[in-house]
Scaffold this motif. Structure first.
Motif, PDB file in Angstrom:
ATOM      1  N   GLY A  99      -8.249  11.417  -7.130  1.00 41.05           N
ATOM      2  CA  GLY A  99      -7.536  11.296  -5.862  1.00 41.05           C
ATOM      3  C   GLY A  99      -6.730  12.534  -5.537  1.00 41.05           C
ATOM      4  O   GLY A  99      -6.885  13.579  -6.171  1.00 41.05           O
ATOM      5  N   GLN A 100      -5.883  12.405  -4.548  1.00 41.46           N
ATOM      6  CA  GLN A 100      -5.024  13.500  -4.118  1.00 41.46           C
ATOM      7  C   GLN A 100      -3.624  12.979  -3.845  1.00 41.46           C
ATOM      8  O   GLN A 100      -3.418  11.792  -3.610  1.00 41.46           O
ATOM      9  CB  GLN A 100      -5.561  14.143  -2.840  1.00 41.46           C
ATOM     10  N   VAL A 101      -2.675  13.896  -3.845  1.00 43.04           N
ATOM     11  CA  VAL A 101      -1.303  13.624  -3.419  1.00 43.04           C
ATOM     12  C   VAL A 101      -1.222  13.981  -1.948  1.00 43.04           C
ATOM     13  O   VAL A 101      -1.814  14.957  -1.506  1.00 43.04           O
ATOM     14  CB  VAL A 101      -0.292  14.474  -4.225  1.00 43.04           C
ATOM     15  N   ARG A 102      -0.482  13.191  -1.187  1.00 45.64           N
ATOM     16  CA  ARG A 102      -0.323  13.480   0.241  1.00 45.64           C
ATOM     17  C   ARG A 102       1.163  13.628   0.560  1.00 45.64           C
ATOM     18  O   ARG A 102       1.971  12.761   0.239  1.00 45.64           O
ATOM     19  CB  ARG A 102      -0.903  12.357   1.083  1.00 45.64           C
ATOM     20  N   SER A 103       1.528  14.756   1.174  1.00 47.21           N
ATOM     21  CA  SER A 103       2.903  15.016   1.611  1.00 47.21           C
ATOM     22  C   SER A 103       2.924  15.251   3.103  1.00 47.21           C
ATOM     23  O   SER A 103       2.021  15.881   3.648  1.00 47.21           O
ATOM     24  CB  SER A 103       3.481  16.260   0.927  1.00 47.21           C
ATOM     25  N   THR A 104       3.956  14.756   3.736  1.00 55.48           N
ATOM     26  CA  THR A 104       4.202  15.026   5.147  1.00 55.48           C
ATOM     27  C   THR A 104       5.582  15.648   5.226  1.00 55.48           C
ATOM     28  O   THR A 104       6.551  15.081   4.714  1.00 55.48           O
ATOM     29  CB  THR A 104       4.172  13.725   5.973  1.00 55.48           C
ATOM     30  N   MET A 105       5.666  16.840   5.837  1.00 51.52           N
ATOM     31  CA  MET A 105       6.942  17.551   5.912  1.00 51.52           C
ATOM     32  C   MET A 105       7.227  17.977   7.340  1.00 51.52           C
ATOM     33  O   MET A 105       6.317  18.377   8.063  1.00 51.52           O
ATOM     34  CB  MET A 105       6.916  18.795   5.022  1.00 51.52           C
ATOM     35  N   MET A 106       8.478  17.895   7.705  1.00 48.29           N
ATOM     36  CA  MET A 106       8.923  18.390   9.003  1.00 48.29           C
ATOM     37  C   MET A 106       9.198  19.888   8.849  1.00 48.29           C
ATOM     38  O   MET A 106      10.039  20.282   8.051  1.00 48.29           O
ATOM     39  CB  MET A 106      10.196  17.674   9.445  1.00 48.29           C
ATOM     40  N   ILE A 107       8.463  20.701   9.592  1.00 46.62           N
ATOM     41  CA  ILE A 107       8.663  22.149   9.560  1.00 46.62           C
ATOM     42  C   ILE A 107       9.604  22.502  10.702  1.00 46.62           C
ATOM     43  O   ILE A 107       9.348  22.176  11.857  1.00 46.62           O
ATOM     44  CB  ILE A 107       7.330  22.905   9.708  1.00 46.62           C
ATOM     45  N   ARG A 108      10.684  23.161  10.351  1.00 48.45           N
ATOM     46  CA  ARG A 108      11.696  23.504  11.345  1.00 48.45           C
ATOM     47  C   ARG A 108      11.668  25.012  11.611  1.00 48.45           C
ATOM     48  O   ARG A 108      11.605  25.798  10.682  1.00 48.45           O
ATOM     49  CB  ARG A 108      13.073  23.097  10.844  1.00 48.45           C
ATOM     50  N   PRO A 109      11.752  25.412  12.879  1.00 47.10           N
ATOM     51  CA  PRO A 109      11.686  26.834  13.207  1.00 47.10           C
ATOM     52  C   PRO A 109      12.874  27.633  12.697  1.00 47.10           C
ATOM     53  O   PRO A 109      12.794  28.837  12.575  1.00 47.10           O
ATOM     54  CB  PRO A 109      11.633  26.854  14.739  1.00 47.10           C
ATOM     55  N   ASP A 110      13.972  26.975  12.353  1.00 42.15           N
ATOM     56  CA  ASP A 110      15.157  27.710  11.894  1.00 42.15           C
ATOM     57  C   ASP A 110      15.176  27.901  10.376  1.00 42.15           C
ATOM     58  O   ASP A 110      16.205  28.183   9.790  1.00 42.15           O
ATOM     59  CB  ASP A 110      16.433  27.014  12.350  1.00 42.15           C
ATOM     60  N   ASN A 111      14.004  27.754   9.720  1.00 43.53           N
ATOM     61  CA  ASN A 111      13.845  27.961   8.273  1.00 43.53           C
ATOM     62  C   ASN A 111      14.678  27.018   7.422  1.00 43.53           C
ATOM     63  O   ASN A 111      15.064  27.349   6.315  1.00 43.53           O
ATOM     64  CB  ASN A 111      14.149  29.410   7.887  1.00 43.53           C
ATOM     65  N   THR A 112      14.981  25.841   7.925  1.00 46.63           N
ATOM     66  CA  THR A 112      15.695  24.853   7.116  1.00 46.63           C
ATOM     67  C   THR A 112      14.742  23.734   6.711  1.00 46.63           C
ATOM     68  O   THR A 112      15.153  22.600   6.542  1.00 46.63           O
ATOM     69  CB  THR A 112      16.905  24.262   7.870  1.00 46.63           C
ATOM     70  N   ALA A 113      13.459  24.076   6.570  1.00 45.86           N
ATOM     71  CA  ALA A 113      12.474  23.071   6.178  1.00 45.86           C
ATOM     72  C   ALA A 113      12.865  22.465   4.843  1.00 45.86           C
ATOM     73  O   ALA A 113      13.350  23.141   3.957  1.00 45.86           O
ATOM     74  CB  ALA A 113      11.097  23.692   6.084  1.00 45.86           C
ATOM     75  N   ARG A 114      12.654  21.162   4.749  1.00 44.25           N
ATOM     76  CA  ARG A 114      12.971  20.443   3.526  1.00 44.25           C
ATOM     77  C   ARG A 114      11.699  19.796   3.014  1.00 44.25           C
ATOM     78  O   ARG A 114      10.833  19.432   3.779  1.00 44.25           O
ATOM     79  CB  ARG A 114      14.030  19.370   3.817  1.00 44.25           C
ATOM     80  N   THR A 115      11.608  19.689   1.718  1.00 46.05           N
ATOM     81  CA  THR A 115      10.448  19.050   1.110  1.00 46.05           C
ATOM     82  C   THR A 115      10.744  17.579   0.878  1.00 46.05           C
ATOM     83  O   THR A 115      11.893  17.175   0.892  1.00 46.05           O
ATOM     84  CB  THR A 115      10.113  19.714  -0.231  1.00 46.05           C
ATOM     85  N   PRO A 116       9.713  16.764   0.664  1.00 49.01           N
ATOM     86  CA  PRO A 116       9.974  15.382   0.317  1.00 49.01           C
ATOM     87  C   PRO A 116      10.874  15.324  -0.908  1.00 49.01           C
ATOM     88  O   PRO A 116      10.730  16.113  -1.836  1.00 49.01           O
ATOM     89  CB  PRO A 116       8.593  14.811   0.013  1.00 49.01           C
ATOM     90  N   LEU A 117      11.834  14.444  -0.888  1.00 44.96           N
ATOM     91  CA  LEU A 117      12.811  14.224  -1.945  1.00 44.96           C
ATOM     92  C   LEU A 117      13.948  15.238  -1.958  1.00 44.96           C
ATOM     93  O   LEU A 117      14.803  15.185  -2.814  1.00 44.96           O
ATOM     94  CB  LEU A 117      12.151  14.189  -3.331  1.00 44.96           C
ATOM     95  N   THR A 118      13.980  16.176  -0.999  1.00 39.30           N
ATOM     96  CA  THR A 118      15.113  17.099  -0.924  1.00 39.30           C
ATOM     97  C   THR A 118      16.329  16.314  -0.431  1.00 39.30           C
ATOM     98  O   THR A 118      16.229  15.583   0.534  1.00 39.30           O
ATOM     99  CB  THR A 118      14.825  18.240   0.064  1.00 39.30           C
TER     100      THR A 118
END
Length: 119
Positions: A99-118
């Motif tokens: 199988g695979q792992v699936r992540s969904t992340m909100m990418i923010r233009p101000d470089n404050t992107a956070r990963t799941p579990l941040t």
């Protein structure tokens, strides 16, 4: 007087709901099985799995079996197993065999992107 913050204080409160739970005071391991749901309000996180083990001495939470972790900001991760180090705030997600792992992340233009579990 200390300044007030809009963010809730991280009091470490985690709620675990499951079909059954056991705790071993010798090893410091808490095990929850069956329809596990974990709510960690100060991190804005809700996780579901078939089993969860909290290793209190190591500060490690291991979720296994159809793991889904969703944060208030829209970030999420789905895997067969997720190991989360509460002290270092690091997560390792592993898929089921083939199988695979699936992540969904909100990418923010101000470089404050956070990963799941941040936090």
């Amino acid at each position: 007087m200390a300044p007030q913050s809009d963010a809730p204080a991280d009091d470490g409160l985690i709620t675990i709901e499951s079909d059954s739970q056991s705790a071993d005071n010798v090893t410091g391991v808490v095990t929850a099985t069956g329809n596990v749901r974990i709510v960690y309000p100060t991190r804005g996180m809700v996780a579901t799995s078939r089993q969860a083990q909290y290793f209190s001495r190591e500060g490690r939470l291991v979720l296994s079996g159809d793991v889904d972790v969703v944060q208030n900001d829209g970030n999420s991760i789905s895997a067969e197993r997720v190991t989360y180090d509460l002290n270092d705030e690091r997560a390792l997600a592993m898929p089921s065999i083939g199988g695979q792992v699936r992540s969904t992340m909100m990418i923010r233009p101000d470089n404050t992107a956070r990963t799941p579990l941040t936090p």
